[in-house]
Design a protein around this motif. Structure first.
Motif, PDB file in Angstrom:
ATOM      1  N   SER B 183     -14.946  15.861  -9.044  1.00  0.00           N
ATOM      2  CA  SER B 183     -14.645  15.309 -10.369  1.00  0.00           C
ATOM      3  C   SER B 183     -14.613  16.355 -11.473  1.00  0.00           C
ATOM      4  O   SER B 183     -14.000  16.145 -12.512  1.00  0.00           O
ATOM      5  N   ALA B 184     -15.305  17.497 -11.269  1.00  0.00           N
ATOM      6  CA  ALA B 184     -15.329  18.517 -12.322  1.00  0.00           C
ATOM      7  C   ALA B 184     -14.318  19.631 -12.043  1.00  0.00           C
ATOM      8  O   ALA B 184     -14.344  20.655 -12.702  1.00  0.00           O
ATOM      9  N   LEU B 185     -13.441  19.415 -11.067  1.00  0.00           N
ATOM     10  CA  LEU B 185     -12.537  20.493 -10.666  1.00  0.00           C
ATOM     11  C   LEU B 185     -11.156  20.351 -11.284  1.00  0.00           C
ATOM     12  O   LEU B 185     -10.676  19.239 -11.524  1.00  0.00           O
ATOM     13  N   ASP B 186     -10.513  21.494 -11.501  1.00  0.00           N
ATOM     14  CA  ASP B 186      -9.111  21.479 -11.892  1.00  0.00           C
ATOM     15  C   ASP B 186      -8.312  20.900 -10.729  1.00  0.00           C
ATOM     16  O   ASP B 186      -8.658  21.119  -9.564  1.00  0.00           O
ATOM     17  N   PRO B 187      -7.223  20.186 -11.039  1.00  0.00           N
ATOM     18  CA  PRO B 187      -6.485  19.485  -9.975  1.00  0.00           C
ATOM     19  C   PRO B 187      -6.097  20.378  -8.798  1.00  0.00           C
ATOM     20  O   PRO B 187      -6.204  19.959  -7.645  1.00  0.00           O
ATOM     21  N   GLU B 188      -5.717  21.628  -9.083  1.00  0.00           N
ATOM     22  CA  GLU B 188      -5.226  22.446  -7.963  1.00  0.00           C
ATOM     23  C   GLU B 188      -6.356  22.947  -7.063  1.00  0.00           C
ATOM     24  O   GLU B 188      -6.111  23.564  -6.040  1.00  0.00           O
ATOM     25  N   MET B 189      -7.588  22.685  -7.476  1.00  0.00           N
ATOM     26  CA  MET B 189      -8.713  23.147  -6.661  1.00  0.00           C
ATOM     27  C   MET B 189      -9.349  22.034  -5.845  1.00  0.00           C
ATOM     28  O   MET B 189     -10.260  22.268  -5.052  1.00  0.00           O
ATOM     29  N   ILE B 190      -8.886  20.819  -6.088  1.00  0.00           N
ATOM     30  CA  ILE B 190      -9.518  19.679  -5.416  1.00  0.00           C
ATOM     31  C   ILE B 190      -9.297  19.746  -3.908  1.00  0.00           C
ATOM     32  O   ILE B 190     -10.218  19.547  -3.118  1.00  0.00           O
ATOM     33  N   ASN B 191      -8.071  20.106  -3.521  1.00  0.00           N
ATOM     34  CA  ASN B 191      -7.755  20.068  -2.091  1.00  0.00           C
ATOM     35  C   ASN B 191      -8.572  21.034  -1.254  1.00  0.00           C
ATOM     36  O   ASN B 191      -8.988  20.711  -0.149  1.00  0.00           O
ATOM     37  N   GLU B 192      -8.820  22.236  -1.813  1.00  0.00           N
ATOM     38  CA  GLU B 192      -9.572  23.219  -1.022  1.00  0.00           C
ATOM     39  C   GLU B 192     -10.972  22.694  -0.696  1.00  0.00           C
ATOM     40  O   GLU B 192     -11.513  22.969   0.372  1.00  0.00           O
ATOM     41  N   VAL B 193     -11.549  21.910  -1.613  1.00  0.00           N
ATOM     42  CA  VAL B 193     -12.877  21.337  -1.368  1.00  0.00           C
ATOM     43  C   VAL B 193     -12.771  20.161  -0.397  1.00  0.00           C
ATOM     44  O   VAL B 193     -13.557  20.028   0.544  1.00  0.00           O
ATOM     45  N   LEU B 194     -11.749  19.323  -0.605  1.00  0.00           N
ATOM     46  CA  LEU B 194     -11.583  18.166   0.272  1.00  0.00           C
ATOM     47  C   LEU B 194     -11.322  18.596   1.718  1.00  0.00           C
ATOM     48  O   LEU B 194     -11.807  17.974   2.658  1.00  0.00           O
ATOM     49  N   GLU B 195     -10.590  19.713   1.870  1.00  0.00           N
ATOM     50  CA  GLU B 195     -10.316  20.177   3.232  1.00  0.00           C
ATOM     51  C   GLU B 195     -11.599  20.569   3.963  1.00  0.00           C
ATOM     52  O   GLU B 195     -11.773  20.266   5.142  1.00  0.00           O
ATOM     53  N   VAL B 196     -12.498  21.233   3.223  1.00  0.00           N
ATOM     54  CA  VAL B 196     -13.790  21.593   3.823  1.00  0.00           C
ATOM     55  C   VAL B 196     -14.546  20.325   4.222  1.00  0.00           C
ATOM     56  O   VAL B 196     -15.144  20.244   5.308  1.00  0.00           O
ATOM     57  N   MET B 197     -14.479  19.318   3.357  1.00  0.00           N
ATOM     58  CA  MET B 197     -15.193  18.068   3.641  1.00  0.00           C
ATOM     59  C   MET B 197     -14.572  17.332   4.829  1.00  0.00           C
ATOM     60  O   MET B 197     -15.274  16.760   5.665  1.00  0.00           O
ATOM     61  N   GLN B 198     -13.237  17.370   4.901  1.00  0.00           N
ATOM     62  CA  GLN B 198     -12.533  16.758   6.045  1.00  0.00           C
ATOM     63  C   GLN B 198     -12.992  17.394   7.350  1.00  0.00           C
ATOM     64  O   GLN B 198     -13.259  16.722   8.332  1.00  0.00           O
ATOM     65  N   GLN B 199     -13.078  18.735   7.307  1.00  0.00           N
ATOM     66  CA  GLN B 199     -13.479  19.468   8.497  1.00  0.00           C
ATOM     67  C   GLN B 199     -14.892  19.087   8.924  1.00  0.00           C
ATOM     68  O   GLN B 199     -15.162  18.859  10.100  1.00  0.00           O
ATOM     69  N   LEU B 200     -15.772  18.967   7.934  1.00  0.00           N
ATOM     70  CA  LEU B 200     -17.155  18.544   8.198  1.00  0.00           C
ATOM     71  C   LEU B 200     -17.188  17.174   8.859  1.00  0.00           C
ATOM     72  O   LEU B 200     -17.918  16.942   9.821  1.00  0.00           O
ATOM     73  N   ALA B 201     -16.376  16.279   8.320  1.00  0.00           N
ATOM     74  CA  ALA B 201     -16.329  14.916   8.856  1.00  0.00           C
ATOM     75  C   ALA B 201     -15.861  14.933  10.303  1.00  0.00           C
ATOM     76  O   ALA B 201     -16.424  14.258  11.164  1.00  0.00           O
ATOM     77  N   ARG B 202     -14.835  15.756  10.580  1.00  0.00           N
ATOM     78  CA  ARG B 202     -14.333  15.856  11.950  1.00  0.00           C
ATOM     79  C   ARG B 202     -15.384  16.434  12.884  1.00  0.00           C
ATOM     80  O   ARG B 202     -15.446  16.093  14.058  1.00  0.00           O
ATOM     81  N   ASP B 203     -16.237  17.322  12.346  1.00  0.00           N
ATOM     82  CA  ASP B 203     -17.282  17.930  13.169  1.00  0.00           C
ATOM     83  C   ASP B 203     -18.452  16.988  13.440  1.00  0.00           C
ATOM     84  O   ASP B 203     -19.428  17.374  14.077  1.00  0.00           O
TER      85      ASP B 203
END
Lengths: 222, 260
Positions: B183-203
């Motif tokens: 929520s505190a991120l600039d729009p272009e930085m949201i995906n890089e964080v979400l990708e890490v979270m996606q990976q965590l979820a898959r793990d």
């Protein structure tokens, strides 16, 4: 023109002032930091003690505290601080005790205001990784707090340097006691006071300049 | 990570598939009843996304799980053990619960590497070398290995948040809490964080994610919990929730955020 200085140990007296300042400075920094820790602790009893200490001690004149440590602690309660037979050493140690106890109240409030400048998220994140209250305080909060209060702590240190003159009241042979002695014995009243004023400026001015520079260097970037 | 949990389970008196259990939790902020009779169970390995309008209590809910917010009544247990009160016990529990904040909260006076090693050294009593090796591996995993020796203020928001995730992972948590991590991120930085979270979820990490990122909820969540006015209004799989919300409150919320 400065003949009247002959026969007086001016440097020795100012050296005593420096020793009082440095040792009381260390004592008050330690005690004041512990008090600040108490004032932000989750234990109500500790918070209460810290608050009472600060509000009692900082509202008593320093002279009263110094005289109390000599007359009250030493004469009435027989506190010797390991210097029972040496009057000068006892007075010196009592003066450090009194100055530390007094200055600690001001250090505490400066440090506490520094603690308040550290965003609450810093402490939350530290607690969230499992650090205890003491660990949060020592590793996360205080290191950041100190960096933001170097300027107010410098004020406290300068005030302490000048407050050491009160130790003359219980016979510690520091600058102010020598000044009093010289004023009684010599005729150059204006010059004597000027010399001692200059001596204190020599001590405090670099303190302010150096710590001001340190404060800028150490500031936490957010 | 799940390997650690399984061995822990064998030692515990009550082995259970449910990792986090909230039952009948209530909390007030003054007159405001922010959490009302919350019952929520999170299974091991499950990714639960909590969504809802502002002020619905979702962040508070997240913060009660590691007791950054205390509760007025009800019970919370983690891995079969009730949440301890203040003290050493609570600190030990918090070490097992990773938390990622909206405002990153990286330790500002420590380098990125020190941020990730601190908990390992101070809480897990790991030696400095081992902690650094692990920290560098985690920083590489979240893609900020090159920034290890910088201070947080020198990093972009997205990089800071990924460091914060690495810092939490360094404790080998049983569950990760994400309190509006983008929520505190600039729009272009949201995906890089979400990708890490996606990976965590898959793990297979157990995750509680409070977020407004509906795309993440759709793709990574096992379950969506919809909160409004301090209550859990609806719980459903993401497909079901987004295509066919049952409650009017959820329909209203989705209509406002999905159709522009």
């Amino acid at each position: 023109m400065f003949d009247f200085l002959e026969g007086y140990d001016l440097l020795g007296a100012f050296w005593m002032t420096v020793k009082l300042t440095v040792l009381s400075g260390i004592g008050s920094l330690v005690l004041g930091t512990v008090l600040a820790g108490m004032r932000v602790s989750p234990v109500p009893l500790m918070r209460g003690f810290g608050t009472v200490y600060v509000n009692v001690v900082r509202n008593i004149p320093l002279t009263v505290i110094i005289v109390f440590s000599s007359v009250g602690l030493a004469d009435v309660f027989g506190m010797t601080l390991g210097a029972a037979d040496d009057f000068d050493a006892l007075a010196f140690r009592l003066a450090i005790l009194g100055l530390s106890a007094y200055t600690a109240a001001f250090v505490c409030e400066a440090v506490r205001s520094g603690i308040n400048t550290v965003p609450v998220g810093q402490a939350e994140a530290a607690r969230a990784i499992g650090l205890s209250f003491t660990q949060v305080l020592m590793t996360i909060v205080l290191p950041q707090a100190f960096r933001s209060v170097i300027a107010p702590l410098t004020n406290v240190l300068i005030a302490l340097t000048k407050n050491t003159t009160v130790a003359a009241a219980i016979g510690v042979a520091e600058a102010a006691l020598l000044m009093k002695e010289m004023i009684e014995n010599e005729a150059q009243l204006f010059l004597i006071t000027a010399v001692f004023a200059f001596g204190f400026v020599v001590l405090t001015l670099p303190t302010g300049l150096i710590l001001g520079w340190v404060g800028k260097r150490m500031a936490v970037k957010r | 990570m799940s390997g650690v949990s399984v061995t822990k389970d064998a030692e515990d008196a009550v082995p259970t598939a449910d990792l986090v259990v909230l039952s009948n939790v209530n909390k007030h902020f003054g007159a405001l009843h922010v959490l009302q009779d919350i019952d929520l169970t999170i299974a091991r390995g499950e990714v639960v996304v909590v969504i809802g309008p502002s002020g619905s209590g979702k962040s508070t809910l997240c913060r009660t799980i590691n007791r950054l917010e205390t509760i007025d009544s009800g019970a919370i247990s983690i891995d079969g053990k009730p949440l301890p009160h203040e003290g050493k016990e609570l600190a030990r529990l918090r070490a097992d619960v990773g938390m990622v904040f909206q405002s990153f909260n990286l330790f500002a006076h420590k380098t990125v590497l020190e941020n990730v090693t601190l908990g390992q050294i101070k809480v897990r009593k790991a030696d400095k070398k081992a902690a650094e090796t692990k920290a560098r591996a985690l920083l590489d995993r979240v893609g900020v290995g090159a920034q290890a020796d910088k201070y947080p203020a020198q990093l972009s928001g997205g990089q800071q948040q990924r460091v914060a995730i690495a810092r939490a992972l360094a404790m080998d948590p049983k569950v990760m809490l994400f309190d509006e991590p983008t929520s505190a991120l600039d729009p272009e930085m949201i995906n890089e964080v979400l990708e890490v979270m996606q990976q965590l979820a898959r793990d297979g990490m157990t995750m509680v994610v409070v977020t407004h990122e509906m795309g993440f909820a759709r793709s990574a969540a096992n379950r969506v919990v919809f909160m409004a006015d301090g209550k859990i209004v609806e719980e459903a799989s993401p497909e079901e929730f987004f295509s066919n919300p049952r409650s009017d409150r959820a329909k209203d919320f989705l209509s406002k955020i999905l159709h522009h």
